[in-house]
Enzyme design. Structure first.
Site, PDB file in Angstrom:
ATOM      1  CE1 TYR A 123      -2.840  -3.155   0.583  1.00  0.00           C
ATOM      2  CE2 TYR A 123      -4.556  -1.372   1.355  1.00  0.00           C
ATOM      3  CZ  TYR A 123      -4.281  -2.916   0.805  1.00  0.00           C
ATOM      4  OH  TYR A 123      -5.326  -3.756   0.636  1.00  0.00           O
ATOM      5  CE  LYS A 175       1.695 -17.781  -0.528  1.00  0.00           C
ATOM      6  NZ  LYS A 175       1.107 -18.812  -0.655  1.00  0.00           N
ATOM      7  CG  ASP A 209      -1.979 -20.046   1.201  1.00  0.00           C
ATOM      8  OD1 ASP A 209      -1.111 -19.662   2.145  1.00  0.00           O
ATOM      9  OD2 ASP A 209      -1.245 -20.956   0.920  1.00  0.00           O
ATOM     10  CG  ASP A 233      -7.493  -4.031   3.197  1.00  0.00           C
ATOM     11  OD1 ASP A 233      -8.712  -3.999   3.783  1.00  0.00           O
ATOM     12  OD2 ASP A 233      -7.525  -3.525   2.131  1.00  0.00           O
TER      13      ASP A 233
END
Ligand code: NAI
Length: 337
Positions: A123, A175, A209, A233
């Site tokens: 972001y 991740k 995930d 988010d």
């Protein structure tokens, strides 16, 4: 002594739910002196600016704000409200608690707090197109920036939050198996910080995930979650959905130079002006503000009054399955205080 807080009622349903909140806090005896300011379309209407300097100056002075939802004006030249607030006050921690209130839902026993890094990651807005041959937009690149300092302060915030609120576990979501550099740095830094709390707060790691699946299968296993900007988010909305949607979802943006508390939902243009909006999310955001200034007992009293009113189900707004107006729901909560 009363605490000064900037109040930005906001657009659409904002003023009515902000006023309901002010009324409930007053009935609970909260010693808050509100400094009313405008932003969003109300700011454009009054000052030609969605985030007027007077509003920023007020927050600089009070270092605390309660904000209703704001309509983001579309068009050239307008400053992004959230970016301006985040930058001016370095609001690095987005705190989104979610717990089961509504009876009969799919999950009865949830009490999760997601802490999202609010200033880094994908972001940061470092993006560009790449020309290939005569196609100026043949490819695009968005750069995720993660720093050791930014990671350390958000993970430390999560652990300190866990200690302060008597929670047991922090789950770091990442991740790093694929994004070995940026997410790897976040994970490594998180592991380092976690060592400082060993024996006090349990620490676990989850790949994003698998986390998404686990939040649906076994959400009751999670307590405090800390993650980077984009994952936070997405997962925070998922968690709001687990406990009945955005109507009761508050959020806090905490920084070095200030703290801004808000409802997560928007201005609800479809019901604005009809007097039927649910003030619950702003009320819960105001309770987070009371916690933040050390008035925890009063915050808990207001939460209990709100929860009891919702669980009884007699005087609740339409989105909660009832037929009460904003004012009737507000008065029912006040009667329970
Ligand atoms: P929204 O959250 O305003 O509305 C989605 C649905 O939820 C609507 O059906 C609405 O009636 C309902 N809803 C939302 N809050 C409610 C409440 N308190 N009580 C009862 N029902 C409620 O989202 P939407 O329609 O996507 O956005 C509308 C405007 O809000 C846009 O201009 C958007 O930019 C702005 N927005 C502002 C936010 C903020 O300032 N934090 C956050 C999200 C959107």
């Amino acid at each position: 002594m009363s605490t000064q807080v900037t109040l930005i009622p906001g657009d659409g349903i904002g003023p009515s739910i902000a006023n309901a909140t002010v009324k409930i806090l007053a009935a609970a005896g909260a010693e808050i002196e509100w400094d009313r300011q405008v932003a969003g379309m109300a700011g454009v209407a009054r000052f030609g600016d969605p985030i007027p300097d007077a509003t920023l100056d007020s927050i600089k002075r009070t270092k605390l704000a309660l904000k209703g939802p704001l309509e983001t004006p579309v068009g050239e030249g307008y400053r992004s409200i959230n970016v301006a607030l985040r930058k001016t006050f370095d609001l690095y921690a987005n705190v989104r608690p979610a717990y089961s209130i509504i009876p009969g839902g799919r999950y009865h026993d949830l009490d999760i707090v997601l802490i999202r890094e609010n200033t880094e990651g994908l972001y940061v807005g470092v993006e560009h197109y790449i020309r290939v041959g005569d196609d100026p937009r043949a490819a695009a690149e968005s750069i995720a920036i993660i720093t050791r300092g930014g990671s350390e302060r958000i993970v430390r915030y999560a652990f300190d939050y866990a200690v302060k609120h008597h929670r047991k576990k922090v789950t770091l979501v990442h991740k790093a198996n694929i994004l070995k550099f940026s997410q790897g740095l976040f994970l490594d830094t998180g592991r380092m910080v976690a060592r400082d709390y060993a024996g006090q707060i349990e620490f676990e790691e989850r790949i994003v995930d698998a986390m998404a699946m686990n939040l649906v299968l076994h959400p009751e296993r999670f307590d405090v979650i800390v993650t980077t900007n984009l994952f936070g988010d997405i997962l925070s909305d998922q968690i709001s959905g687990l406990v009945g949607g955005l109507g009761l979802a508050p959020g806090a943006n905490i920084g070095i130079n200030g703290a801004i508390f808000e409802a997560v939902h928007g201005t609800a243009p479809d019901i604005a002006g009809k007097g039927v909006a649910n003030p619950g999310a702003v009320v819960l955001a105001a309770c987070m503000l009371l916690d933040h200034i050390g008035d925890e007992a009063r915050a808990q009293r207001i939460r209990t009054a709100l929860e009891t009113t919702i669980r009884e189900g007699k005087t609740v707004t339409r989105d909660l399955g009832g037929s009460a107006s904003t004012d009737q729901f507000t008065d029912a909560i006040i009667a329970k205080l």
